[in-house]
Design a protein around this motif. Structure first.
Motif, PDB file in Angstrom:
ATOM      1  N   ALA A 108     106.844  15.297 -11.586  1.00 57.95           N
ATOM      2  CA  ALA A 108     105.890  15.137 -10.611  1.00 57.95           C
ATOM      3  C   ALA A 108     106.649  15.349  -9.327  1.00 57.95           C
ATOM      4  CB  ALA A 108     105.409  13.513 -10.758  1.00 57.95           C
ATOM      5  N   ARG A 109     107.802  14.947  -9.304  1.00 60.03           N
ATOM      6  CA  ARG A 109     108.560  15.330  -8.130  1.00 60.03           C
ATOM      7  C   ARG A 109     108.858  16.823  -7.730  1.00 60.03           C
ATOM      8  NH1 ARG A 109     114.785  15.072  -9.546  1.00 60.03           N
ATOM      9  NH2 ARG A 109     114.001  17.195 -10.011  1.00 60.03           N
ATOM     10  N   ASP A 110     108.715  17.453  -8.826  1.00 59.31           N
ATOM     11  CA  ASP A 110     108.806  19.086  -8.628  1.00 59.31           C
ATOM     12  C   ASP A 110     107.371  19.671  -8.491  1.00 59.31           C
ATOM     13  OD1 ASP A 110     111.621  18.845  -8.582  1.00 59.31           O
ATOM     14  OD2 ASP A 110     111.669  19.481 -10.781  1.00 59.31           O
ATOM     15  N   GLN A 111     106.430  18.785  -8.512  1.00 65.34           N
ATOM     16  CA  GLN A 111     105.080  19.080  -8.161  1.00 65.34           C
ATOM     17  C   GLN A 111     104.820  20.200  -9.100  1.00 65.34           C
ATOM     18  OE1 GLN A 111     103.613  18.039  -5.619  1.00 65.34           O
ATOM     19  NE2 GLN A 111     105.473  17.117  -4.970  1.00 65.34           N
ATOM     20  N   TYR A 112     105.128  19.899 -10.662  1.00 67.35           N
ATOM     21  CA  TYR A 112     104.803  20.857 -11.670  1.00 67.35           C
ATOM     22  C   TYR A 112     105.086  22.283 -11.485  1.00 67.35           C
ATOM     23  CZ  TYR A 112     102.996  16.287 -12.987  1.00 67.35           C
ATOM     24  OH  TYR A 112     102.746  14.969 -13.354  1.00 67.35           O
ATOM     25  N   GLU A 208     101.196  24.954  -1.877  1.00 68.52           N
ATOM     26  CA  GLU A 208     101.783  25.025  -3.092  1.00 68.52           C
ATOM     27  C   GLU A 208     101.944  23.782  -4.018  1.00 68.52           C
ATOM     28  OE1 GLU A 208     105.120  28.520  -2.125  1.00 68.52           O
ATOM     29  OE2 GLU A 208     105.260  26.701  -1.097  1.00 68.52           O
ATOM     30  N   ARG A 209     101.959  22.731  -3.281  1.00 68.48           N
ATOM     31  CA  ARG A 209     102.007  21.293  -4.140  1.00 68.48           C
ATOM     32  C   ARG A 209     100.700  21.102  -4.762  1.00 68.48           C
ATOM     33  NH1 ARG A 209     105.290  19.763   0.476  1.00 68.48           N
ATOM     34  NH2 ARG A 209     103.674  18.870   1.669  1.00 68.48           N
ATOM     35  N   ALA A 210      99.484  21.288  -4.066  1.00 76.19           N
ATOM     36  CA  ALA A 210      98.373  21.402  -4.385  1.00 76.19           C
ATOM     37  C   ALA A 210      98.160  22.160  -5.536  1.00 76.19           C
ATOM     38  CB  ALA A 210      97.134  21.370  -3.548  1.00 76.19           C
ATOM     39  N   GLY A 212     100.506  23.152  -7.659  1.00 79.86           N
ATOM     40  CA  GLY A 212     101.051  22.860  -9.063  1.00 79.86           C
ATOM     41  C   GLY A 212     100.411  21.781  -9.573  1.00 79.86           C
ATOM     42  N   LEU A 213      99.918  20.897  -8.832  1.00 78.84           N
ATOM     43  CA  LEU A 213      99.122  19.756  -9.439  1.00 78.84           C
ATOM     44  C   LEU A 213      97.806  20.587 -10.311  1.00 78.84           C
ATOM     45  CD1 LEU A 213      99.318  17.268  -6.718  1.00 78.84           C
ATOM     46  CD2 LEU A 213     100.474  17.134  -8.697  1.00 78.84           C
TER      47      LEU A 213
END
Length: 235
Positions: A108-112, A208-210, A212-213
């Protein structure tokens, strides 16, 4: 312990145990071997290179050309056999235990996303058609003892980057190619890259975070999310 329990050909044994037995019986202390030979011997198992590296915290000394210059890039040298991990009482020697909660927290911290190449779970590698990424956890500092591992010591890696973390000889690109790509960047991106280098981490954008999720969703939910975004942009 039966003879089969000490036979590296026995596919019922764990990969680390099979690698240790192969090194003991087929290579021997004071001799060289190659990763290619190891992979050819230990078939039907995943991450053979990583399981070999997992022997080092158990006292096995396996040298590369980085710390033994007389070796060729593809060669490794078995200097010392450590804990007999094929014996039940030594089976966990050198392994570091990662709790399910820690694993979830790190992902979760690394945004998958892989902290090294940025690829997401099940995303295709651009340079390997047909090959997709599988996320795993790697250590910030390889080695250590058999104690539990904290999230701060771990980072999300794809299996490919995890295999090459300690294997500079097996890297897929060379310094000249990396520098050519860096020189080609405009100044503002070079500065941004320098910041990532200093932090030893890529600063991800919101998109990028979105991403990864999104890659964590099952296929059906990804399709539904994609359609929802199309509908949103049309409104």
């Amino acid at each position: 312990m039966t003879a089969a329990d000490q036979d590296w050909r026995n596919g019922a044994l764990g990969t680390r145990v099979r690698v240790a037995l192969w090194l003991r019986d087929e290579v021997g202390v004071g001799n060289t071997f190659s990763r290619a030979a190891l992979r050819a011997a230990i078939t039907g198992a995943e991450q053979v290179d990583r399981r070999m590296r997992d022997l080092r915290p158990a006292g096995w000394v396996i040298r590369t050309n980085l710390d033994k210059p007389s070796l060729r890039p593809e060669q490794l040298y078995l200097e010392k056999v450590g804990a007999p991990v094929w014996e039940r009482k030594h089976r966990g020697a050198g392994l570091r235990q990662i709790s399910a909660k820690t694993r979830r927290d790190v992902y979760a911290r690394d945004q998958y996303l892989c902290r090294r190449c940025g690829i997401g779970a099940a995303e295709a590698y651009p340079d390997e058609p047909g090959s997709t990424a599988r996320l795993t956890l790697g250590r910030m500092s390889p080695g250590g003892t058999g104690s539990a591992v904290d999230a701060e010591e771990l980072m999300t890696l794809c299996a490919r980057c995890d295999e090459s973390t300690e294997d500079t000889a097996g890297a897929r690109v060379g310094l000249a190619e990396v520098w050519r790509q860096i020189e080609a960047l405009p100044d503002h991106l070079q500065r941004e890259l320098l910041g990532w280098m200093a932090a030893d981490a890529r600063v991800m954008t919101p998109v990028e975070r979105a991403w990864g999720l999104y890659r964590q969703l099952p296929t059906g939910q990804r399709d539904a999310t994609q359609q929802s975004l199309r509908d949103l942009l049309k409104s």
